[in-house]
Design an enzyme around this catalytic site. Structure first.
Site, PDB file in Angstrom:
ATOM      1  N   GLY A  24      76.792   6.866  64.289  1.00  0.00           N
ATOM      2  CA  GLY A  24      76.662   5.410  64.229  1.00  0.00           C
ATOM      3  C   GLY A  24      77.728   4.775  63.365  1.00  0.00           C
ATOM      4  O   GLY A  24      77.467   3.807  62.648  1.00  0.00           O
ATOM      5  N   ALA A  25      78.954   5.291  63.450  1.00  0.00           N
ATOM      6  CA  ALA A  25      80.028   4.839  62.559  1.00  0.00           C
ATOM      7  C   ALA A  25      80.767   3.625  63.090  1.00  0.00           C
ATOM      8  O   ALA A  25      81.760   3.208  62.505  1.00  0.00           O
ATOM      9  CB  ALA A  25      81.021   5.985  62.331  1.00  0.00           C
ATOM     10  N   ILE A  29      76.532   0.110  57.972  1.00  0.00           N
ATOM     11  CA  ILE A  29      76.515   1.160  56.966  1.00  0.00           C
ATOM     12  C   ILE A  29      77.352   2.360  57.403  1.00  0.00           C
ATOM     13  O   ILE A  29      78.096   2.940  56.609  1.00  0.00           O
ATOM     14  CB  ILE A  29      75.059   1.631  56.708  1.00  0.00           C
ATOM     15  CG1 ILE A  29      74.173   0.453  56.305  1.00  0.00           C
ATOM     16  CG2 ILE A  29      75.034   2.706  55.624  1.00  0.00           C
ATOM     17  CD1 ILE A  29      74.629  -0.284  55.085  1.00  0.00           C
ATOM     18  N   TYR A 179      59.189   2.214  64.364  1.00  0.00           N
ATOM     19  CA  TYR A 179      60.339   2.316  63.459  1.00  0.00           C
ATOM     20  C   TYR A 179      59.931   2.956  62.140  1.00  0.00           C
ATOM     21  O   TYR A 179      60.609   3.874  61.643  1.00  0.00           O
ATOM     22  CB  TYR A 179      60.924   0.927  63.206  1.00  0.00           C
ATOM     23  CG  TYR A 179      62.043   0.933  62.184  1.00  0.00           C
ATOM     24  CD1 TYR A 179      63.281   1.483  62.485  1.00  0.00           C
ATOM     25  CD2 TYR A 179      61.851   0.399  60.908  1.00  0.00           C
ATOM     26  CE1 TYR A 179      64.310   1.499  61.548  1.00  0.00           C
ATOM     27  CE2 TYR A 179      62.872   0.400  59.976  1.00  0.00           C
ATOM     28  CZ  TYR A 179      64.102   0.960  60.293  1.00  0.00           C
ATOM     29  OH  TYR A 179      65.106   0.976  59.363  1.00  0.00           O
TER      30      TYR A 179
END
Length: 319
Positions: A24-25, A29, A179
Site C-alpha cells: 500500500g505504498a 502512511i 474493520y
C-alpha cells in the site's frame, strides 16, 4: 543520539544494503514510510494494487529522492494468486528481506468479497498479509534481524472475534464492525508470529504500529451516516496529524535498534491520536494466546498458506 520522547525520521539509521517491502505504498502512511526508508538508503519495493497510482507514487518518490533505490511491484492483497505471484517474483529478485511493512488496508467499506470469496476487509487487511508474510517467510528467515511490522489501528479496541462467523458468512456484517475485527486480527497475528519466532529460535521479529488519526485517503470509501461527510472532513482537517507524522510509529517499529519483537507503537499524544511514536498498549483480547492460535489455524486453512519453515525449526529445537 535519538530523543526517545521525540523520535522523528531524522533518527532513522543508515539503511544501505537493506531491502524493504511496503504494501500500500502508493499513498498516505505507506508512501511516507517507503519514502523515508528509501531516503536512508534501503532498497525499497513499493507494493501496490493500482498500476496507475503506484506509478504516480514511484515517480513522486524518485523526484524527491533522485538517487533512491526503489522499485514498483504489483500486489493485490485481495487476491491470493497475486500474493503468490508477488512473493515468487520477489524471491527471484532478492535473496534478502530486512523489512516487511504490512501497511495496506481498507476501512469501513460496503459489503464485498475478495477474489477468493472472503469478506473484503478481513480478506485484505488480515488474510492477504497473513498469506504474504507466509509466502515470504523463507527469505525473511534467511535475513539476519529481519522485521515484520503490521499496521493496526486504535479501532482494534472495539474488535471482536467470532469463529462461528469469522468472515460474516452468516450475515451480521457491519462496515465498521468488520474493520475493527480486521485490526484486532492484525495484532493477534503480530503477537503469535513473535511467539513462533521465539519458539523456533530464529533471528526475526514481529512488531505492530498504528498511525493514530492521520490525514490520508484511507477512509475515502468508508460508510458513514447520511449527511455527515462534511463532519468527517472537518474532523480530519482540524484534528488529524499529517501522513508523515502518522508514518513515524511504523518507521520506529521497523528501524529503531531498541525496538523489540512483540512491541506495539503508536502516537504519544491524547488518546494516541497524534504525537511522536512510543510503545503503546493493546487490549487484553489481542494477547489471548488461545484465540491467536485458533485465528492462525483458521487463517492457514482459508489461505492455504502454512508457515512450514517455522514449524520445522520449532520441531528441531524441541527435539
Amino acid at each position: 543520539m535519538p530523543n526517545r520522547d521525540k523520535w522523528t525520521a531524522d533518527d532513522i539509521p543508515d539503511l544501505t544494503g537493506k531491502v524493504a517491502v511496503v504494501t500500500g505504498a502508493n499513498s498516505g502512511i505507506g508512501f511516507e514510510t517507503a519514502k523515508e526508508l528509501a531516503r536512508k538508503g534501503a532498497e525499497t519495493i513499493l507494493a501496490c494494487r493500482s498500476p496507475e497510482r503506484g506509478k504516480a507514487a514511484f515517480d513522486a518518490l524518485r523526484a524527491e529522492i533522485p538517487g533512491a533505490k526503489a522499485e514498483l511491484m504489483a500486489l493485490d492483497l485481495a487476491s491470493l494468486a497475486s500474493v503468490e505471484q508477488f512473493a515468487t517474483e520477489f524471491a527471484e529478485r532478492s535473496s534478502r528481506l530486512d523489512l516487511l511493512i504490512n501497511n495496506a488496508g481498507i476501512m469501513a467499506v460496503p459489503w464485498d468479497r475478495t477474489e477468493d470469496g472472503f469478506e473484503l476487509q478481513n480478506g485484505t487487511n488480515h488474510l492477504g498479509h497473513f498469506a504474504l508474510t507466509g509466502r515470504l517467510l523463507d527469505v525473511l528467515l534467511a535475513t539476519p534481524g529481519a522485521r515484520v511490522v503490521n499496521v493496526s489501528s486504535v479501532g482494534h479496541r472495539r474488535g471482536k472475534i467470532d469463529f462461528d462467523n469469522f468472515l460474516y458468512e452468516g450475515g451480521d456484517y457491519g462496515p465498521w464492525r468488520a474493520y475493527f475485527r480486521s485490526k484486532l486480527l492484525n495484532l493477534l497475528f503480530t503477537y503469535e508470529l513473535q511467539r513462533r519466532f521465539e519458539a523456533a529460535e530464529v533471528e526475526a521479529s514481529s512488531l505492530a504500529a498504528h498511525p493514530g488519526g492521520s490525514a490520508t485517503n484511507l477512509g475515502a470509501a468508508s460508510v458513514r451516516p447520511p449527511g455527515t461527510g462534511w463532519l468527517f472532513g472537518l474532523v480530519n482537517t482540524l484534528l488529524a496529524q499529517s501522513a508523515a507524522m502518522g508514518a513515524l510509529p511504523t518507521l520506529r517499529a521497523a528501524v529503531d535498534p531498541e525496538a523489540a519483537g512483540g512491541q506495539y507503537y503508536g502516537p504519544s499524544g491524547f488518546y494516541e491520536t497524534r504525537g511522536h511514536p512510543v510503545v503503546v498498549s493493546s487490549i487484553p483480547a489481542s494477547h489471548d494466546k488461545e484465540v491467536a492460535r485458533r485465528a492462525w489455524a483458521t487463517s492457514e486453512e482459508l489461505t492455504g498458506v502454512r508457515y512450514t519453515k517455522l514449524e520445522a525449526r520449532h520441531t528441531d529445537v524441541q527435539t
